[in-house]
Design an enzyme around this catalytic site. Structure first.
Site, PDB file in Angstrom:
ATOM      1  N   GLU A  44       0.828  -1.202   0.000  1.00 62.63           N
ATOM      2  CA  GLU A  44       0.000   0.000   0.000  1.00 62.63           C
ATOM      3  C   GLU A  44       0.868   1.260   0.000  1.00 62.63           C
ATOM      4  O   GLU A  44       1.837   1.368   0.756  1.00 62.63           O
ATOM      5  CB  GLU A  44      -0.868  -0.050   1.262  1.00 62.63           C
ATOM      6  CG  GLU A  44      -1.827   1.089   1.491  1.00 62.63           C
ATOM      7  CD  GLU A  44      -2.687   0.860   2.730  1.00 62.63           C
ATOM      8  OE1 GLU A  44      -3.662   1.608   2.909  1.00 62.63           O
ATOM      9  OE2 GLU A  44      -2.401  -0.070   3.506  1.00 62.63           O
ATOM     10  N   LYS A 126      -8.892   2.522  -2.485  1.00 65.75           N
ATOM     11  CA  LYS A 126      -9.336   1.817  -1.281  1.00 65.75           C
ATOM     12  C   LYS A 126     -10.798   2.152  -0.992  1.00 65.75           C
ATOM     13  O   LYS A 126     -11.199   3.330  -1.003  1.00 65.75           O
ATOM     14  CB  LYS A 126      -8.434   2.241  -0.123  1.00 65.75           C
ATOM     15  CG  LYS A 126      -8.503   1.421   1.140  1.00 65.75           C
ATOM     16  CD  LYS A 126      -7.400   1.918   2.076  1.00 65.75           C
ATOM     17  CE  LYS A 126      -7.260   1.098   3.328  1.00 65.75           C
ATOM     18  NZ  LYS A 126      -6.111   1.569   4.144  1.00 65.75           N
ATOM     19  N   TYR A 132      -9.929   4.159  13.085  1.00 64.13           N
ATOM     20  CA  TYR A 132      -9.821   3.691  14.465  1.00 64.13           C
ATOM     21  C   TYR A 132      -8.349   3.488  14.789  1.00 64.13           C
ATOM     22  O   TYR A 132      -7.504   3.436  13.896  1.00 64.13           O
ATOM     23  CB  TYR A 132     -10.584   2.369  14.653  1.00 64.13           C
ATOM     24  CG  TYR A 132     -10.136   1.275  13.702  1.00 64.13           C
ATOM     25  CD1 TYR A 132      -9.044   0.464  13.988  1.00 64.13           C
ATOM     26  CD2 TYR A 132     -10.808   1.075  12.487  1.00 64.13           C
ATOM     27  CE1 TYR A 132      -8.626  -0.522  13.108  1.00 64.13           C
ATOM     28  CE2 TYR A 132     -10.391   0.090  11.606  1.00 64.13           C
ATOM     29  CZ  TYR A 132      -9.307  -0.706  11.921  1.00 64.13           C
ATOM     30  OH  TYR A 132      -8.889  -1.672  11.038  1.00 64.13           O
ATOM     31  N   CYS A 162      -5.616  -3.316   1.754  1.00 65.69           N
ATOM     32  CA  CYS A 162      -5.596  -3.477   3.210  1.00 65.69           C
ATOM     33  C   CYS A 162      -6.959  -3.620   3.887  1.00 65.69           C
ATOM     34  O   CYS A 162      -7.499  -4.709   3.983  1.00 65.69           O
ATOM     35  CB  CYS A 162      -4.803  -2.336   3.835  1.00 65.69           C
ATOM     36  SG  CYS A 162      -4.150  -2.748   5.493  1.00 65.69           S
ATOM     37  N   SER A 189       0.066  -2.688   7.033  1.00 63.52           N
ATOM     38  CA  SER A 189      -0.545  -3.185   8.267  1.00 63.52           C
ATOM     39  C   SER A 189       0.458  -3.125   9.405  1.00 63.52           C
ATOM     40  O   SER A 189       1.417  -3.905   9.430  1.00 63.52           O
ATOM     41  CB  SER A 189      -1.027  -4.625   8.054  1.00 63.52           C
ATOM     42  OG  SER A 189      -1.629  -5.139   9.220  1.00 63.52           O
ATOM     43  N   LYS A 195      -0.510 -10.177  16.199  1.00 61.78           N
ATOM     44  CA  LYS A 195      -1.319  -9.859  15.027  1.00 61.78           C
ATOM     45  C   LYS A 195      -1.055 -10.800  13.860  1.00 61.78           C
ATOM     46  O   LYS A 195      -1.910 -10.982  12.998  1.00 61.78           O
ATOM     47  CB  LYS A 195      -1.054  -8.411  14.588  1.00 61.78           C
ATOM     48  CG  LYS A 195      -2.032  -7.891  13.538  1.00 61.78           C
ATOM     49  CD  LYS A 195      -1.777  -6.426  13.248  1.00 61.78           C
ATOM     50  CE  LYS A 195      -2.762  -5.855  12.255  1.00 61.78           C
ATOM     51  NZ  LYS A 195      -2.503  -4.427  11.969  1.00 61.78           N
ATOM     52  N   ILE A 338      17.080  -1.491  35.056  1.00 59.77           N
ATOM     53  CA  ILE A 338      16.676  -2.360  33.959  1.00 59.77           C
ATOM     54  C   ILE A 338      16.203  -1.577  32.737  1.00 59.77           C
ATOM     55  O   ILE A 338      16.454  -1.973  31.596  1.00 59.77           O
ATOM     56  CB  ILE A 338      15.580  -3.344  34.440  1.00 59.77           C
ATOM     57  CG1 ILE A 338      15.251  -4.357  33.341  1.00 59.77           C
ATOM     58  CG2 ILE A 338      14.333  -2.609  34.891  1.00 59.77           C
ATOM     59  CD1 ILE A 338      16.416  -5.192  32.920  1.00 59.77           C
ATOM     60  N   SER A 340      17.096   1.491  31.525  1.00 60.46           N
ATOM     61  CA  SER A 340      18.189   2.046  30.727  1.00 60.46           C
ATOM     62  C   SER A 340      19.051   0.935  30.136  1.00 60.46           C
ATOM     63  O   SER A 340      19.570   1.061  29.029  1.00 60.46           O
ATOM     64  CB  SER A 340      19.040   3.007  31.553  1.00 60.46           C
ATOM     65  OG  SER A 340      19.669   2.342  32.641  1.00 60.46           O
TER      66      SER A 340
END
Length: 589
Positions: A44, A126, A132, A162, A189, A195, A338, A340
């Site tokens: 895309e 598209k 969102y 997409c 995406s 995902k 932790i 840094s």
């Protein structure tokens, strides 16, 4: 059934670099032609980079995108690639349509172009515009209304963009009516944890619904806060996975498929589900039978845990932010803690140790073991380390304020140390050109446990979207990964094991101000990630007093988060683009 060799180019464009992106397309087209591909498809908006956000509202940028796309078609033909059909995403303009209420002026469109024999042979746009999470496409684009179907070597291939695959109805529904043997979607995406499994399941479901193979080509690389992990794939009409590209790197996925012969004569369907079906024939005759190459099925890095996947995403996000914005090096404040330590480790993996600088800035409250841990990290990773003690500067500032009648005590005195450190970091950035990396984690940002203009300074925040508990997981994973390869673990064990502390007052611990991170992070994720209100959180089993306290901390810290540097998004809901609430806000959930 006809044979077809599909090439899907999983590339890493740069937003606004139309010339560079066009060169990227041309380079991949040469590679695809060299292996005998019959069709080449890019992600895309590859010509402009993605997402372009409000650049889409600039007529000059839309015009430049259109011009660049036509020039790209001519370039491919001039370089002997005119017979290879190439599908690219670009920013187009819907001509002949005036502005409508609620739509952007100039009618910009997130579009697809088929480049063939020196010209733009076919365009479409598209249809479903996401609005969102990180997307504002209703703000930037107007929708299309067509499904392009390209006949290549006797096979009909439909094209969509997409979100058109993710939503019900529209172009995907029209694929079956069009009689296409395959649907390929062009995607930008962004990465989110887990995902890849959702994406595969979506493609499998859509393939079964439309009775056709599905190709999903996604971009790779980082763009501001977004990371695109590639993971391009192809499933057959039954939904079985046929081919899959690697994550977090550029790749040309070339796959030989057997697909249904295009109907003869061409179907007469011109519209389905309100979508116009537009056709273009590249080549009507099937290719002569040839020996197919075995498909590429890149295994996932770790089938058991996705912590390593998250780590790779953070590395890619930082690497591309530095590269695409013209920085040469990064600067990290090393406290021995932790946060840094993990930030520095990500930086080394992204840029190399010679381009990472660590600055240790002890005060009178810095423990000896913390300074030792910071030095140990410098030694383990081979970065440039230096020490500037801040106490003398803090004392001078305090004395100056006292001389003016202002006595700094309590939180004001604690935060002064952090702000002196922030000033030193930015001074070195200005002097030497380093990108300062903020080291705050998501738990701190959510609750406001950070100092504005102190530990919040920087140009990029690599662990901004990582809960504190995930920070520990990532550090342990990186050490274990190093051990498996026979390398020394990069993060000192003491930095992982010791109780976290800001060390701004004697014997200070995070637990003085915050609940245990395991409890806190779960509560924060429920409140921020799913928008559960006060009553719902109590019903879920959280202590009412703790809920009230944490919700108050989160809501009061919104002004701090607005001023924090950008950082890579790895969760389904980060604390910036995904979550937008007013700073001035008296609503109590």
């Amino acid at each position: 059934m006809a044979q077809l060799r599909i090439a899907m180019a999983q590339v890493n464009p740069v937003v606004g670099d139309l010339e560079g992106n066009s060169a990227l397309v041309a380079d991949q087209a040469h590679r695809a032609a060299a292996v005998g591909a019959h069709l080449l498809v890019f992600p895309e908006m590859v010509v402009t980079g993605y997402p372009v956000e409000d650049l889409a509202l600039r007529n000059s940028f839309v015009s430049a995108s259109i011009k660049a796309t036509h020039a790209l078609a001519e370039r491919l033909a001039e370089e002997g690639l005119g017979d290879l059909p190439v599908v690219v995403g670009f920013l187009n303009r819907r001509e002949g349509v005036g502005a409508r209420f609620g739509q952007p002026t100039g009618a910009p469109q997130n579009s697809t172009a088929l480049l063939h024999r020196g010209r733009v042979a076919l365009t479409s746009a598209k249809y479903h515009l996401p609005n969102y999470g990180v997307f504002d496409e209703f703000r930037n684009f107007v929708p299309g209304d067509a499904l392009p179907v390209v006949r290549v070597r006797g096979v009909d291939v439909a094209l969509a963009v997409c979100e058109d695959l993710w939503q019900e109805g529209g172009p995907v529904t029209a694929v079956r009516a069009a009689g296409a043997g395959m649907l390929i979607t062009l995607n930008g995406s962004p990465y989110e944890r887990n995902k890849d499994d959702v994406r595969l399941e979506l493609c499998q479901r859509r393939a079964r619904e439309i009775g056709a193979a599905v190709g999903y080509v996604n971009m790779a690389g980082g763009q501001d806060e977004l990371i695109f992990e590639g993971d391009s794939l192809i499933v057959d009409a039954e939904g079985d996975l046929v081919a899959r590209a690697p994550q977090f790197e550029e790749a040309l996925l070339v796959t030989d498929l057997r697909l249904p012969d295009a109907p003869e004569p061409a179907p007469h369907a011109r519209e389905a589900d309100g979508i116009r079906i537009v056709r273009y024939t590249v080549s009507a005759d099937p290719v002569a039978p040839y020996d197919a190459e075995p498909p590429v099925l890149t295994p996932r890095p770790d089938p058991v845990s996705d912590v390593g996947e998250v780590y790779h995403a953070l590395v890619v996000g930082l690497r591309d932010y530095v590269r695409k914005n013209g920085f040469d090096s990064a600067l990290v404040a090393l406290s021995g803690g932790i946060d840094s330590a993990l930030t520095a480790t990500i930086a080394v993996d992204a840029l190399g140790p010679d381009r990472v600088h660590g600055l240790m800035m002890p005060s009178r409250y810095s423990s000896g073991h913390s300074l030792d841990d910071a030095r140990e990290l410098v030694a383990r990773q081979g970065i440039t380390g230096r020490t500037i003690a801040v106490q003398e500067v803090v004392d001078a500032f305090t004395a100056g304020a006292s001389g003016a009648g202002v006595e700094l005590e309590g939180l004001a005195a604690e935060n002064l140390q952090a702000r002196v450190r922030g000033t030193l970091l930015m001074a070195l950035s200005n002097q030497e050109g380093h990108l300062v990396l903020a080291t705050g984690n998501k738990s701190e940002l959510a609750t406001g446990y950070s100092t504005l203009y102190g530990d919040s300074v920087g140009g990029y925040a690599p662990i901004k979207d990582c809960w504190k508990t995930l920070v520990w997981e990532l550090a342990r994973w990186r050490n274990a990964d190093a051990a498996e390869r026979g390398e020394a673990p990069p993060v000192p064990e003491d930095s992982i094991a010791k109780p976290p502390s800001a060390e701004l007052r004697p014997d200070q611990l995070d637990s003085d101000s915050l609940p245990d991170y395991a409890v806190l992070d779960a509560l924060l994720d429920a409140y921020i990630g799913t928008d559960r209100g006060h009553g719902e959180l109590i019903t879920a089993g959280y202590d009412p007093e703790l809920v009230a306290r944490v919700v108050r901390l989160v809501d009061r810290a919104e002004y701090k988060r607005r001023q924090y540097p950008p950082g890579p998004k790895i969760s389904s809901r980060n604390l910036s683009r995904d979550r937008r609430v007013p700073i001035t806000n008296r609503w109590t959930p």
